[in-house]
Design an enzyme around this catalytic site. Structure first.
Site, mmCIF file in Angstrom:
data_model
loop_
_atom_site.group_PDB
_atom_site.id
_atom_site.type_symbol
_atom_site.label_atom_id
_atom_site.label_comp_id
_atom_site.label_asym_id
_atom_site.label_seq_id
_atom_site.Cartn_x
_atom_site.Cartn_y
_atom_site.Cartn_z
ATOM 1 N N LYS A 181 0.957 -1.245 0.008
ATOM 2 C CA LYS A 181 0.144 -0.003 0.051
ATOM 3 C C LYS A 181 0.956 1.266 -0.076
ATOM 4 O O LYS A 181 1.422 1.562 1.143
ATOM 5 C CB LYS A 181 -0.863 0.111 1.145
ATOM 6 C CG LYS A 181 -1.995 1.196 1.075
ATOM 7 C CD LYS A 181 -2.588 1.366 2.566
ATOM 8 C CE LYS A 181 -1.935 2.507 3.118
ATOM 9 N NZ LYS A 181 -2.089 3.819 2.557
ATOM 10 N N GLU A 256 9.172 1.415 11.589
ATOM 11 C CA GLU A 256 10.172 2.375 11.531
ATOM 12 C C GLU A 256 9.460 3.877 11.525
ATOM 13 O O GLU A 256 8.600 3.969 10.546
ATOM 14 C CB GLU A 256 11.263 2.232 10.702
ATOM 15 C CG GLU A 256 12.151 3.252 10.570
ATOM 16 C CD GLU A 256 13.341 3.427 9.690
ATOM 17 O OE1 GLU A 256 13.586 4.666 8.919
ATOM 18 O OE2 GLU A 256 13.682 2.398 9.078
ATOM 19 N N CYS A 290 12.681 11.074 7.827
ATOM 20 C CA CYS A 290 12.808 10.802 9.220
ATOM 21 C C CYS A 290 13.922 10.950 9.998
ATOM 22 O O CYS A 290 14.205 11.001 11.265
ATOM 23 C CB CYS A 290 12.293 9.264 9.491
ATOM 24 S SG CYS A 290 12.972 8.122 8.622
ATOM 25 N N GLU A 384 8.841 16.817 15.734
ATOM 26 C CA GLU A 384 9.275 16.388 14.258
ATOM 27 C C GLU A 384 8.912 17.372 13.164
ATOM 28 O O GLU A 384 7.786 17.665 13.142
ATOM 29 C CB GLU A 384 8.997 15.027 14.139
ATOM 30 C CG GLU A 384 9.687 14.685 12.657
ATOM 31 C CD GLU A 384 9.530 12.895 12.386
ATOM 32 O OE1 GLU A 384 10.287 12.449 11.778
ATOM 33 O OE2 GLU A 384 8.126 12.523 12.618
#
Length: 489
Positions: A181, A256, A290, A384
């Site tokens: 996906k 992750e 990330c 973040e």
């Protein structure tokens, strides 16, 4: 695949790939160029029913695939790698247009994906078990790896081609089927192109499915009883939800997730080299990685020089449409994300941080930003960002740098720069992170080193040549005897 290229528009238009290209039950997703908003086409949006049908088809196809000799599975992957090399330029440009990445990043993503696939192909030729000992005479005992079955792979939009490869390739190499996906913002370079590649490479039908979609599609994939594992790369918020559902179903899950990665610069560092690396770590792909350097923790003795160098570098970077020219900084992926970066910067300024470069945007194009006087409690220190923002905090000692670096629930990457390797190692040994680099910045990707995070950055299950066999197989213990022994009952 056509002789003149992948011709993706002709193949994937308004379709999903599941036992061939077919119409999706949930309609279509628009495919756009991020820098301009231009519509590039549409791809099918998979419904939960589409996911269920794909899982059943994959389960059936996987049985024959797992019985195929490993080296032959590896041959299919090697052919995929060859095809990617042949079409590397058009794939890279699709990445540039669909994700907003600059051209060098698009090309690097393609090359890294090739390496991921080749190393996975080699995995298919490795030993699959071992003879173990037994304390019973006449009992032959072995431990062997067997495929999990059907693996669901959910990938993000920021490096979709690479991050799909690192899960798809080892999963197929070890005898599994795959349901992919891709993120709805990058369904072609993150999915449809792989459908074309594997079909052209001769992968048996039914083993690999591309099911673009949003939350409903992903939830159906995670919950489907025929899907044995979920590999997810994305935000911590979504990862928590997937982990909770998969855990409740006793399903293997590899997460992750996000990071707020510290980049520590000690007072004996080469200031110019450290600032160059720090700029790369914060500004590459508009900071939408990330592993981006989220906090620059710089010793007070060199802070003034380091900040000056970082500001100079930020101001020299060119911002623009990467498909139309050689720019350093492309667009933020969408308006929601750009507005969030703007919020983080503005709220941090209201709490005392100062902007020395950038700090503003023109639509989705956010100027490379350097912020100083950053302290714990500010959004730019805590959250973040996923934008081109370098947040600098001045520290007085190695101990303070370590304390601030670990003052987060995340634990993906950390980096330390110092002329004294022993000193840097002492600092590195105290950092809470799944990945630590000495004398480098935080955005380093290789298939050979375990890639994964601790804490809010993931569940510590890593992707790499060292760990992929463990990730995508189960151990099975098998014993045999010449005759059934006598028992007292």
């Amino acid at each position: 695949m056509q002789a003149n290229g992948l011709a993706p528009v002709q193949v994937w238009r308004e379709k999903i790939y599941s036992g061939g290209w077919k119409t999706a039950e949930a309609g279509v997703l628009e495919v756009t160029e991020k820098a301009t908003g231009e519509r590039m086409g549409a791809i099918g949006c998979a419904s939960p029913a589409d996911v269920s049908l794909a899982a059943a088809m994959a389960r059936d196809a996987q049985r024959a695939w797992s019985a195929t000799p490993g080296p032959q599975r590896g041959d299919v992957l090697r052919e995929v790698a060859r095809l990617i090399r042949e079409h590397r330029e058009e794939i890279a440009l699709q990445i540039v247009r669909e994700t907003g990445s600059i051209r060098p990043k698009g090309h690097a993503e393609v090359e890294l994906a090739i390496r991921e696939i080749l190393e996975a192909a080699a995995l298919a030729s490795q030993p699959t078990g071992m003879i173990t000992t037994s304390d019973v005479k006449g009992r032959h005992s072995v431990a062997r790896r067997i495929p999990l079955g059907v693996v669901g792979v959910i990938t993000p939009w920021n490096s979709p081609f690479l991050l799909a490869a690192r899960a798809i390739a080892p999963a197929l190499a070890t005898g599994n089927a795959v349901l992919l996906k891709p993120d709805p913002q990058s369904p072609v370079c993150g999915g449809a192109i792989y459908a074309q590649l594997f079909a052209a490479a001769g992968l048996p039908e039914g083993l690999f499915h591309v099911l673009p979609g949003g939350v409903q599609t992903g939830d159906a994939l995670v919950r489907d009883p025929l899907v044995n594992m979920i590999s997810f790369t994305g935000s911590t918020q979504v990862g928590k939800q997937i982990g909770a559902v998969a855990g409740g179903l006793l399903k293997r899950v590899n997460l992750e997730l996000g990071g707020k990665n510290p980049y520590i610069v000690l007072d004996d560092a080469d200031v110019e080299a450290a600032a160059s690396a720090g700029a790369w770590g914060s500004f590459l792909h508009q900071g939408q990685i990330c592993m981006s350097a989220g906090r620059h923790l710089v010793h007070e003795r060199i802070a003034e020089a380091y900040i000056a160098s970082l500001v100079r570098r930020a101001k020299a970077l060119k911002v623009g449409d990467p498909f139309k020219g050689d720019f350093h900084i492309g667009p933020i992926v969408n308006e929601r994300q750009a507005a969030n970066v703007e919020r983080i910067v503005a709220d941090s300024v209201s709490k005392g941080a100062k902007i020395l470069a950038g700090g503003s945007r023109d639509g989705l194009f956010f100027a490379p930003t350097v912020m100083v006087d950053v302290a714990p409690g500010m959004p730019v220190f805590e959250e973040e960002i996923f934008g081109p923002v370098a947040a600098v905090t001045v520290v007085k000692s190695d101990d303070e740098a370590v304390s601030l670096a670990n003052q987060t629930g995340y634990g993906l990457v950390a980096a330390v720069v110092s002329a004294d390797l022993r000193r840097a190692q002492r600092v590195a040994d105290r950092l809470h992170a799944g990945i630590v680099h000495i004398n480098d910045q935080t955005v380093v990707h290789e298939v050979f080193g375990p890639m994964g995070g601790l804490g809010l950055s993931g569940n510590g299950h890593n992707y790499s040549t060292l760990t992929n066999a463990d990730q995508f197989t189960e151990w099975q213990w098998m014993t045999s005897r010449d005759d059934v022994p006598a028992y007292p009952f």
